[in-house]
Each structure stands twice: as structure tokens, then as C-alpha cells.
Design a protein around this motif. Sequence first.
Motif, short mmCIF file in Angstrom:
data_model
loop_
_atom_site.label_atom_id
_atom_site.label_comp_id
_atom_site.label_asym_id
_atom_site.label_seq_id
_atom_site.Cartn_x
_atom_site.Cartn_y
_atom_site.Cartn_z
N LYS A 53 0.84 -1.19 0.00
CA LYS A 53 0.00 0.00 0.00
C LYS A 53 0.88 1.25 0.00
N PRO A 54 0.36 2.38 -0.53
CA PRO A 54 1.15 3.62 -0.55
C PRO A 54 1.50 4.09 0.87
N VAL A 55 2.67 4.66 1.00
CA VAL A 55 3.10 5.27 2.26
C VAL A 55 2.96 6.79 2.08
N GLU A 56 1.99 7.37 2.75
CA GLU A 56 1.72 8.80 2.57
C GLU A 56 2.55 9.64 3.53
N TYR A 57 2.87 10.85 3.07
CA TYR A 57 3.55 11.87 3.87
C TYR A 57 4.93 11.44 4.35
N ALA A 58 5.58 10.53 3.61
CA ALA A 58 6.97 10.19 3.92
C ALA A 58 7.87 11.34 3.47
N SER A 59 9.00 11.50 4.14
CA SER A 59 9.94 12.56 3.81
C SER A 59 10.93 12.05 2.77
N VAL A 60 10.99 12.77 1.65
CA VAL A 60 11.89 12.41 0.55
C VAL A 60 12.87 13.55 0.35
N VAL A 61 14.18 13.28 0.43
CA VAL A 61 15.18 14.32 0.26
C VAL A 61 16.28 13.84 -0.67
N VAL A 62 16.89 14.81 -1.36
CA VAL A 62 18.05 14.55 -2.20
C VAL A 62 19.22 15.33 -1.62
N LEU A 63 20.31 14.62 -1.28
CA LEU A 63 21.47 15.21 -0.64
C LEU A 63 22.68 15.14 -1.57
N TRP A 64 23.65 16.03 -1.34
CA TRP A 64 24.91 15.97 -2.09
C TRP A 64 25.59 14.63 -1.82
N TYR A 65 26.38 14.20 -2.77
CA TYR A 65 26.88 12.82 -2.70
C TYR A 65 27.77 12.55 -1.49
N ASN A 66 28.52 13.55 -1.00
CA ASN A 66 29.49 13.29 0.07
C ASN A 66 29.25 14.10 1.33
N LYS A 67 28.12 14.82 1.42
CA LYS A 67 27.79 15.55 2.65
C LYS A 67 26.29 15.79 2.70
N ARG A 96 17.21 9.81 -0.21
CA ARG A 96 16.88 9.24 1.10
C ARG A 96 15.38 9.38 1.37
N VAL A 97 14.78 8.31 1.93
CA VAL A 97 13.37 8.31 2.32
C VAL A 97 13.27 7.91 3.78
N THR A 98 12.51 8.68 4.57
CA THR A 98 12.29 8.36 5.98
C THR A 98 10.82 8.54 6.31
N GLN A 99 10.35 7.69 7.20
CA GLN A 99 8.99 7.79 7.73
C GLN A 99 8.95 7.04 9.05
N ILE A 100 8.22 7.62 10.03
CA ILE A 100 8.14 6.99 11.35
C ILE A 100 7.59 5.58 11.22
N GLY A 101 8.26 4.62 11.84
CA GLY A 101 7.84 3.23 11.82
C GLY A 101 8.47 2.40 10.73
N TYR A 102 9.26 3.04 9.83
CA TYR A 102 9.91 2.33 8.74
C TYR A 102 11.43 2.51 8.83
N LYS A 103 12.15 1.56 8.26
CA LYS A 103 13.59 1.68 8.17
C LYS A 103 13.95 2.72 7.11
N LYS A 104 15.02 3.42 7.34
CA LYS A 104 15.47 4.44 6.40
C LYS A 104 15.90 3.78 5.09
N PHE A 105 15.51 4.39 3.97
CA PHE A 105 15.91 3.91 2.66
C PHE A 105 16.84 4.95 2.04
N LEU A 126 9.49 0.32 1.39
CA LEU A 126 9.98 0.60 2.74
C LEU A 126 9.65 -0.57 3.65
N ASP A 127 10.66 -1.02 4.41
CA ASP A 127 10.47 -2.11 5.37
C ASP A 127 10.13 -1.55 6.74
N LEU A 128 9.21 -2.22 7.43
CA LEU A 128 8.84 -1.81 8.78
C LEU A 128 10.03 -1.98 9.73
N ASP A 129 10.14 -1.05 10.67
CA ASP A 129 11.17 -1.14 11.71
C ASP A 129 10.47 -1.39 13.03
N GLU A 130 10.44 -2.65 13.45
CA GLU A 130 9.69 -3.02 14.65
C GLU A 130 10.23 -2.31 15.90
#
Length: 841
Positions: A53-67, A96-105, A126-130
Amino acid sequence: MTKHLLLILSLIISMHFFAQGPPAGKGGADMMKAMKDIKGRVYGKIIDAKTKKPVEYASVVVLWYNKDSLMGGSLTKENGEFAVENLPAMGGFRFRVTQIGYKKFEQKIYIQLPNKLEQDLGDIKLDLDEKVLDAVEVTAEKNTVVMSIDKRTYNVDKDISARGGTAADVLKNVPGVTVDADGNAQLRNQSPTIFVDGRPTNLTLSQIPSDQIDRIEVITNPSVKYDASATGGILNIVIKKNLKPGYNGMLMLYAGTGDRYGGMTNLNVKQGRWNTSLMYSFNQSINNTDGYTRRTQLDSLKNPYAYFNQENNTHFKMMFHFGRLGIDYNINNRNTISLNGMIMAGDFDTDDNQKYELLDKDKKKIIYGDRLNEQKAGFQSYNTQLLYKKTFPKAGKELTADASFNYATGKNGYLFTTYTHLDPDTIYIPNSYQKNEATNYSGQYTFQLDYVDPLSETRKFEAGIKSYYKTSLATNITSNAFATQDSYTRDSVMSNRYLIDDMINAAYVNYNAKTFWDISYQAGLRFEQSYYKGNILDKKTSFSYNYPSSAEDILKSVFPGIYLSKKKGSNEFQLNVSRKLQRPNFFQLMPVVMFADKQNYRIGNPQLKPEFRNISELNYNRIFSKGSYLGSGYFRYEEQPITDVAYPSVDDPNVLVNTTINGKDAIRYGMEHTIKYTFFKNLDVTFNVNAFYIYMRGKIVATEPEVTAEGYAYNAKTTLSYKFPKQLTLQVNGNYESPRILLLGASNELYSMDVSLNKMINMKWIFNVTLSDAFNTRRMGAHYETPYYIQDLSRRRETRFVKFTVTYLFGKMDASIFKRGKQLKSLDNNQGNQDGLDFGK
């Protein structure tokens, strides 16, 4: 389209020459400029790895490659889709993708011309982070009480008993806080300073809608960052903020017994750099209450020689309007400017019927009668605030500037009609009439500048300045008439016209660091210069004070504060010490009669001096698996405390003179304990008890012996919340206040219970019913014993009532609600442009 085509062709040619050798001169500059005009884009969809199922309101960010330099970001929509635009046209990045209850991707991505300018990253699972889910579940319960080095935060969003009410209804449920008959809050038996969003306010608690409150920050011993006059602590009411992109809002209506009805609507819109919030509320209530006064007059041998009894029946109607507009604009990532405006208005209508009697020593009736006090009052208040905030590349470093202006006006008029009889009714006593017309105007200006610089991970420097100026003009005209209202005579004693100037300038510095044994400390110093002058214009008199006025007064204007804290696992210990100042206000100083009836009048004391308080606290906080515990021990030593007293008039011993004096000193100490515990999955219990000791001494009249008073008292609160299936919640609040020592007596015990039931449907509708003061026992009073009289008082703020509230929530989290059509059209055009090009293989 032609322009885009030519630009891209030019870039391809430039890249070819760039491969042969470095560009030089104007051509190279043109190429670099063209590169900046082309932006990359990545998009895709975030789904749950297990349920798909879709994961709504997850935080999606693009960061520089080395910082961790942020290049772009967004939140996923309700269908899990996302798009990050305006990325550099060439380079390596981390996605990078983050959402409460899931492992960081996280994965590496590369953007380059020509065929990787826009990339579809596909369905990202995204995998659940128990472990995180377990921590989140526990934290949600723990965070009802959040403790930091100088404040405690009580989250009130789940307080269903306060729905459709005011800040006074919220605060009566906050552990450690009590609310008196006039709707004024007390914190540990002291009068706190009320803040709204971190700034002092002219609003009363009854003027702030409860549904707009996000949380209450309880600061029992404020640091030097806050005004030194916050001797009773600070209750900072934090208004809900819109942090979600898109729009959201609510519509709330309520009705209840006692002609209680009202409503509130608010709308929040966040689009791009703009964040706008608009709110309006209205509420009305009618309270029919009763009270009494019973006084025994004593002679020099402390024998009764007269008795005075009075019964009150009061009809009180109040109506409030409250409007607020807030606009935030992000100039860029590190500079934000905010403009807030508030408009408040209120009307009050009071009819107080008094039946009184005066008896001789044998309790034989001498005089009796009725008095009708009819009062009509109203006010308007307008507030404007301009706030600027600048952040820096260093995390935590910021500069804020705040300028505000408040203008208020009010009118108050009353008519006292007195019918007096002698017993027996053989002598005619004409009716007496007293009317009053009062107006007031005030302007308040405040400027504050604060700077925070984290020098390292363990050290932080803070500094700031504040300037406050308030001017007030008031006119109070009192007139009397007898037998008939055809002709009134002005009362020169009760009538006044006064002008007040009040100015305070302050500066502070704070230093935070961590020492040996992982002990954090905060040490600071605050300096305040204060000037106050009151002019009674029609009597050509004035009074004032100015600190510091000489070198000897410098120490009276310096206020230190030291705060220590140590965390170890789930335990935290705190120790803090500070010095505060309580300045007398105009009504305590003004040497004229301000209020009078048959048996009382009030007059100020121009000789009143500031009160100094030395405050210390020791706190302990522990978080465990099913709840938390917070314990506090506190001590206050007060120098020349400002105290209200009453004594018989020299002209007529049956009349009491109410005034304010400086006591010699006072000592208060106590312990406060708060426990929150989850007994089983659906039952949460919060229990708070505050037990304290008071010692006071001082003189009521300069020629009389010193008076002392001491004793113990306690307050207790319990909140039970049970969650039934299908989002049905029951909440019960119980309060008890034991008798409390006063300089000349003690308050009466007070106890009450509220019951609330709350139902949520589809996360959109909320239905709430509340029974306030279920047993109709919430009654305030006091018992006084002095060398001159014994007196008992009792009155109420409101009686038992039932209120039904309906709330509708609406909104959509969409970061491009206004630009969606334009963006879709632009994307279609861009896609068309790309389809028409052939970059080769």
C-alpha cells in the motif's frame, strides 16, 4: 519550445568542445550560465514492502553525494507518489526516504545530460522497523510530560474535557496549576505570568479558545531569558501552527446549558514560501451563582459587638470574539519573516442582588436591606506582531527580532441601588444610588532581540535585549444620588483621572555547557532598568519609582540564574537557583479610593516597595516502560512580600479598609509529584499532588504588633482516560485543594469532578459531550480571623453545566495546491520538447 530546443542544442555543442578542452572566455561563462538554467527531476512512488500500500507523507530528500547538503525534497502524497524538482543538471547525489515506523531507505543517484535529466525511480519499498514502532508507541505515552533544563511541557491535545472551552478550562487540568473563582491561574500557589507563543500577552485565559492550543509549557523557575518579574513562574500557551503543506482547517460548534453556545473556524494554507492561517471564534455563556459574607465584629477584648451578613445571587453573562491572522514568508532557506494580527472584543453584563443585615451583639436586627449592582462592561484589543528569524549554516545558530504593538480600549459602567430599612420600620431611609462611568485606553510597545550560538556540541551562548513601554489613560467618574435619580452629585473621592507610564529595558546573557560527569549547566545574568510613574490628573498628585536610581540600587536590578542537569539512561536530575522581582502595580500604589460598598473600600499604598524572591528547585524525572514519574522539591524566600490585608476604618470600625502592604519576609517550600501510568492497553491514569508549607510575617498597620502565619496545604489532581473500541474515549478529571494559609486566615477546601465522552468518526468528525462540575461542588471561599473581626466568604465562578461539541476536520496535504495545473502543463511541455529531440545513442 524553439527557445528550449536551441538551448539544449547549444549545450550539446558546448559539451562536445568541453570534452576537447576547457572552455575559456565568454563562451565558457555562457555555457555555465546555460547549465544553471536546466534543472533535474526525480520522481516515483513509496509503498509498504509488506502490504504494497502507498506510504503517505513520507519525507523524501536529495542530498549531495558526500555531505548532508540538502539539494531538494518533498513529502509523498496520499497515493505515495513524489517528485523532487529543481535539482542540478549534473552530479552524483544521495536519495533518502524516511517515515516513522519504517527503516530508512537510501540509494545513490546520478543526474546528467542528456538522458538522465529526469528519472523515474519506480516503486520504492519501505520495510517496517519493529524497534522504532515499539519506541514510538512508548514515547507517545511518555511525552505527555516532557522535561528540559528549565521547563516542563504538558501536551493537551488529548484533553477532551476542554473541547469548545477556553484556556482556563485547559489549565484546570494541567498538573500543578489551579484556577480560582475569577478564572485566574495559580502555579504552586503563586500567580504566574501568562505568555502566548513565548511572549507576554494582554489576553485573559477566558479569551483564548482551547481548541487553538497545541501545548502548555510550565516554567516554574524561568531562566534569565525571561522577565525578572515572572516570580510565580510562566505558563506559555503555544498556539497550533500549520506545518503541513497544502491546506487544512476545522469547523467547531458547541451548545450547552446556561445559554452556552459558540463556535470556531480556522483555515491554514501552506504553499511554497508562504504559510497563512486565519481563525475566528465566538463564545457566550450565562452563569447564575450565589455567595455569602458573614462577619463578626470584635471589640478590644475580642468580644463580639456586631454581626454583618450578606447573601449574593449573581447573573453573569459574557460574550467574546477572537480573530487571528498569521502570515509567514520564507525569504530563503535561512530567513523568515512573520506578520501576526489579533483582534479581540468582549462584553460583560452582571446583575448582582445582595441582601444584607446588620445585627447588634445580641444578634438583634438593626438595619437590613437590598442592593442591586448592575454592571455593563466591554473591551476591544488590537495586536500586531512582526517577527524576523535568521538561521545560519551552523545547526542551532539563529537570530530573532520581534516587534509588537498592542492597543486596547474599554468601557465599564455600573449602577448600585441600595434599599435600606431600620428594624422596626418606623423611620424612613431614602434609597441611595451610585453610578460609575469608566473608560480606559492603553498602548503597549515591545521590542526583543535574541541571539543563539552553539559554540560546539556541548557549549552554547545566548544573549538578548528587550525594551517595553506602556502608556495608559483612564477616567473614572462616580456620582451619588438619594431618594431619586433625578439629580446626581459627583463623588470627588471615588472619581479619578490618571495617566500611567511604565517602561522596562533589559539585557541578558546565558552560557550553556557540559562539565565533568556529564553534568550540563546553564548560567546567566539579567539586568533590568525599570521606570514607573502614575499621575492622578484631577488631583494633581503623582507617585513613581525608578530602579536603579543610584549605585546602591545596582544589585536590585541584577538577577542571576543557575541551572544544572544530569541525564543517565531514563533518569534526569535537575537543580536550579534564581532571583526574581515583583513590582507593585498601579492599583496597589494609587492613594485614592477605587472601590467601595457599605462595608468595604479599597485604597492603594504609595509607599509600597518591590518584592524580591529567591527561588530554588530540585527535580527528578524517570521514564519507565508503562509511564513516567516527575518529582520536584522547591523553596522560596521572599523579601518584603507584597500582601493584601484588611483592617477596620478609623472613622467607622464596621467598615473594612482593603489595601496592600510589604510584609517583612515569607518562606514557602513544598514537593510536587506527577505520575503517569498505563495500567493496561486502554487505561491511562495521571496523578499529581503538590504539598507545600507557607510561613509569613508582617504588620497590617504600622502601629500594630507583627502578625505571623504558617501551615501546610496540598492540591491533588487525577485524570483517567479509557479508550473504548471504535475511537470512543472516556475521560474523568478530579481536583482537590485543601485549606491554604493566608496572612490573616485560610482558604476553604475545594473539590470537583468533570466527565467527558469523545467519539471520532473517519478521522473527520469529532463528537464530544462534557459534564462540568458533576456534583456542583466547585465553590471558592475563605475564613479570616483578625484582632478586629472574624469573617467567612464564599462565591463561585460557574455552576454545573453540560456542553455538546461537534468538530469537523478538513484538509489536504499537497505542496502545490495552487500551482498544480501550471506545473502539469509545464511538465507536459517539457516532455513534448524532449520527445522532439534525438540525442543519439
